[in-house]
Design a protein around this motif. Structure first.
Motif, PDB file in Angstrom:
ATOM      1  N   ASP A 125      30.188  50.055  48.771  1.00  0.00           N
ATOM      2  CA  ASP A 125      29.525  50.601  48.431  1.00  0.00           C
ATOM      3  C   ASP A 125      29.482  48.880  48.069  1.00  0.00           C
ATOM      4  O   ASP A 125      28.962  47.602  47.754  1.00  0.00           O
ATOM      5  CB  ASP A 125      30.891  50.280  47.347  1.00  0.00           C
ATOM      6  N   ILE A 126      28.662  48.885  46.029  1.00  0.00           N
ATOM      7  CA  ILE A 126      27.712  47.916  45.947  1.00  0.00           C
ATOM      8  C   ILE A 126      28.608  46.172  46.227  1.00  0.00           C
ATOM      9  O   ILE A 126      28.134  44.598  46.478  1.00  0.00           O
ATOM     10  CB  ILE A 126      26.697  47.702  44.501  1.00  0.00           C
ATOM     11  N   ALA A 127      29.903  46.931  45.389  1.00  0.00           N
ATOM     12  CA  ALA A 127      30.567  45.436  45.105  1.00  0.00           C
ATOM     13  C   ALA A 127      31.063  45.309  46.979  1.00  0.00           C
ATOM     14  O   ALA A 127      30.877  43.516  47.057  1.00  0.00           O
ATOM     15  CB  ALA A 127      32.103  45.980  44.757  1.00  0.00           C
ATOM     16  N   ALA A 128      30.899  45.595  46.945  1.00  0.00           N
ATOM     17  CA  ALA A 128      31.804  45.257  48.992  1.00  0.00           C
ATOM     18  C   ALA A 128      30.926  44.934  50.224  1.00  0.00           C
ATOM     19  O   ALA A 128      30.320  43.407  50.245  1.00  0.00           O
ATOM     20  CB  ALA A 128      31.953  46.668  49.724  1.00  0.00           C
ATOM     21  N   MET A 129      29.367  44.891  49.694  1.00  0.00           N
ATOM     22  CA  MET A 129      27.964  45.058  50.265  1.00  0.00           C
ATOM     23  C   MET A 129      27.512  43.382  49.638  1.00  0.00           C
ATOM     24  O   MET A 129      27.865  41.884  50.196  1.00  0.00           O
ATOM     25  CB  MET A 129      27.100  45.547  49.849  1.00  0.00           C
TER      26      MET A 129
ATOM     27  N   ALA B 114      23.038  58.139  52.026  1.00  0.00           N
ATOM     28  CA  ALA B 114      23.009  57.208  51.303  1.00  0.00           C
ATOM     29  C   ALA B 114      24.272  56.483  51.169  1.00  0.00           C
ATOM     30  O   ALA B 114      25.390  57.570  51.800  1.00  0.00           O
ATOM     31  CB  ALA B 114      22.925  58.915  49.739  1.00  0.00           C
ATOM     32  N   ALA B 115      24.497  56.117  51.071  1.00  0.00           N
ATOM     33  CA  ALA B 115      26.087  54.905  49.768  1.00  0.00           C
ATOM     34  C   ALA B 115      25.619  54.554  48.814  1.00  0.00           C
ATOM     35  O   ALA B 115      26.928  54.626  48.567  1.00  0.00           O
ATOM     36  CB  ALA B 115      25.410  53.474  51.187  1.00  0.00           C
ATOM     37  N   MET B 116      24.952  53.846  48.425  1.00  0.00           N
ATOM     38  CA  MET B 116      24.923  53.068  47.011  1.00  0.00           C
ATOM     39  C   MET B 116      23.882  53.801  46.125  1.00  0.00           C
ATOM     40  O   MET B 116      22.629  53.368  47.303  1.00  0.00           O
ATOM     41  CB  MET B 116      25.340  52.153  46.988  1.00  0.00           C
ATOM     42  N   GLN B 117      23.063  53.327  44.914  1.00  0.00           N
ATOM     43  CA  GLN B 117      22.531  53.112  44.007  1.00  0.00           C
ATOM     44  C   GLN B 117      22.711  52.616  43.311  1.00  0.00           C
ATOM     45  O   GLN B 117      23.415  52.369  42.658  1.00  0.00           O
ATOM     46  CB  GLN B 117      21.867  54.959  43.686  1.00  0.00           C
ATOM     47  N   PHE B 118      21.095  51.640  42.794  1.00  0.00           N
ATOM     48  CA  PHE B 118      21.517  50.503  41.551  1.00  0.00           C
ATOM     49  C   PHE B 118      19.794  49.946  41.533  1.00  0.00           C
ATOM     50  O   PHE B 118      19.128  50.676  42.075  1.00  0.00           O
ATOM     51  CB  PHE B 118      22.432  49.047  42.383  1.00  0.00           C
ATOM     52  N   THR B 119      19.964  49.713  40.243  1.00  0.00           N
ATOM     53  CA  THR B 119      19.012  49.080  39.420  1.00  0.00           C
ATOM     54  C   THR B 119      18.470  47.301  39.841  1.00  0.00           C
ATOM     55  O   THR B 119      20.345  46.778  40.580  1.00  0.00           O
ATOM     56  CB  THR B 119      18.948  48.589  38.370  1.00  0.00           C
ATOM     57  N   PRO B 120      18.295  46.625  39.782  1.00  0.00           N
ATOM     58  CA  PRO B 120      17.807  45.089  39.941  1.00  0.00           C
ATOM     59  C   PRO B 120      18.984  44.156  38.674  1.00  0.00           C
ATOM     60  O   PRO B 120      19.267  43.603  39.023  1.00  0.00           O
ATOM     61  CB  PRO B 120      16.639  44.660  39.540  1.00  0.00           C
ATOM     62  N   ARG B 121      18.993  45.475  37.992  1.00  0.00           N
ATOM     63  CA  ARG B 121      19.946  44.649  36.408  1.00  0.00           C
ATOM     64  C   ARG B 121      21.175  45.083  37.389  1.00  0.00           C
ATOM     65  O   ARG B 121      22.499  44.375  36.970  1.00  0.00           O
ATOM     66  CB  ARG B 121      19.715  45.417  35.261  1.00  0.00           C
TER      67      ARG B 121
END
Ligand code: VAH
Length: 328
Positions: free
Chosen positions: A297-301, A240-247
């Motif tokens: 993470d979501i910011a870096a990606m 795993a690396a990150m979990q997120f929603t479309p929002r």
């Protein structure tokens, strides 16, 4: 591992894995193969067309190239698998069996790309442990869960060095995904840069595990290089690396593109598939057994994806957008 054969090299993972392997082992030591002959132009270097459902062709390719490791990536993903379940069964399981038989005959190791989709809705989905029960409800997930067990069988029965990962949804700017439920998380970037808007096929609150492709490629290589004596879980490591929603993803993109707008038009098939998958998987076993650590993470990606796509100034990555190629 000195020589690698990549099957399904023209796909979303293979396109970047081939580059990473050639950087480590030299261009001539990595043979890229794909069902699509035109993938040769994209991949460059040593290439052969190969249909993984043709057992004799797979054996001949392994016998000729004599790889230390075969990275087997060819598969129909979740949406295409629901549209063509019998073909998904034939390619995803039949292709894997051909690879394992060739590896057994030629003493090659095998990397098998499994997925978080190998879990299903019969278990709590908020933090799925490594050894949770697997009752997937898609043909894709069924073929991957079965594939994990077949890889275990070839290791236990024939001592084939089989290893694999349960990949989350993968995000890349180099090559298009094809026929997956998580493809929205790639398409949204192209649309945001090109048009400033995207219509998402999943509900805004649909949380899934996701990973940036450089992390996924590094994980595959690090697993195959790991000391086998440390591996209790070989073929189906949760990572795993990150979990997120479309929002959440829309908000992160808007930090770079303030005028970006996300709209929603739920696709019932994709939503039903996504709702059957883990909202988060536990990757502590991979961290303990072979030192897995994500770097994005979501910011870096998001920062990298937007920068690359802006720099390219195009709505789509370098590889033309395409539906996955499947055997006739
Ligand atoms: C899919 N991208 O959407 C794949 C992946 C976890 C999802 O396996 O089918």
């Amino acid at each position: 591992m000195k020589r690698a054969l990549v099957i399904g090299a023209g796909g979303q993972v293979g396109t970047e894995l081939v580059v990473a392997l050639r950087a480590r082992y030299g261009q001539e030591n990595v043979l890229a193969t794909d069902l699509r002959p035109d993938a040769a132009a994209t991949l460059g270097g040593p290439f052969e067309p190969l249909d993984c459902t043709d057992g004799e062709a797979v054996l001949a390719a392994v016998r000729r190239f004599r790889p230390h490791t075969v990275f087997h990536l060819a598969a129909l993903l979740s949406v295409t698998g629901e549209e063509r379940p019998r073909l998904a069964y034939r390619v995803n399981l039949g292709g894997l069996l051909n690879v394992l038989e060739a590896a057994r005959a030629e003493d090659s190791a095998v990397f098998f790309a499994s997925t978080i989709a190998s879990f299903g809705p019969s278990i709590p989905l908020d933090l799925v442990p490594q050894d949770a029960a697997q009752r997937p409800t898609t043909m894709y997930g069924i073929t991957k869960a079965a594939g994990e067990m077949i890889c275990d069988y070839y290791h236990l029965r024939y001592r084939v060095d089989t290893r694999g990962l349960r990949f989350p949804g993968l995000i890349s700017h180099v090559a298009e995904p094809g026929g997956g439920t998580t493809d929205y998380a790639v398409e949204v970037f192209q649309a945001a840069v090109a048009r400033g808007a995207y219509t998402c096929p999943l509900r805004a609150d649909t949380q899934l595990d996701m990973m940036y492709m450089p992390d996924a490629v590094r994980a595959a290589i690090e697993l195959m290089q790991a000391d086998p004596s440390r591996l209790t879980h070989r073929n189906a490591c949760n990572i795993a690396a990150m979990q997120f929603t479309p929002r959440m993803l829309a908000a992160e993109i808007a930090r770079h593109l303030p005028h970006f707008r996300m709209e929603y038009r739920v696709d019932p098939l994709r939503q039903a598939i996504a709702d059957s998958w883990p909202r988060r998987i536990d990757d502590s076993v991979a961290r303990e057994e072979w030192g897995w650590r994500p770097e994005y993470d979501i910011a870096a990606m998001t920062a990298e994806m937007v920068a690359h796509l802006r720099q390219r100034g195009s709505a789509s990555p370098g590889i033309p957008n395409r539906r996955p190629t499947v055997p006739r």
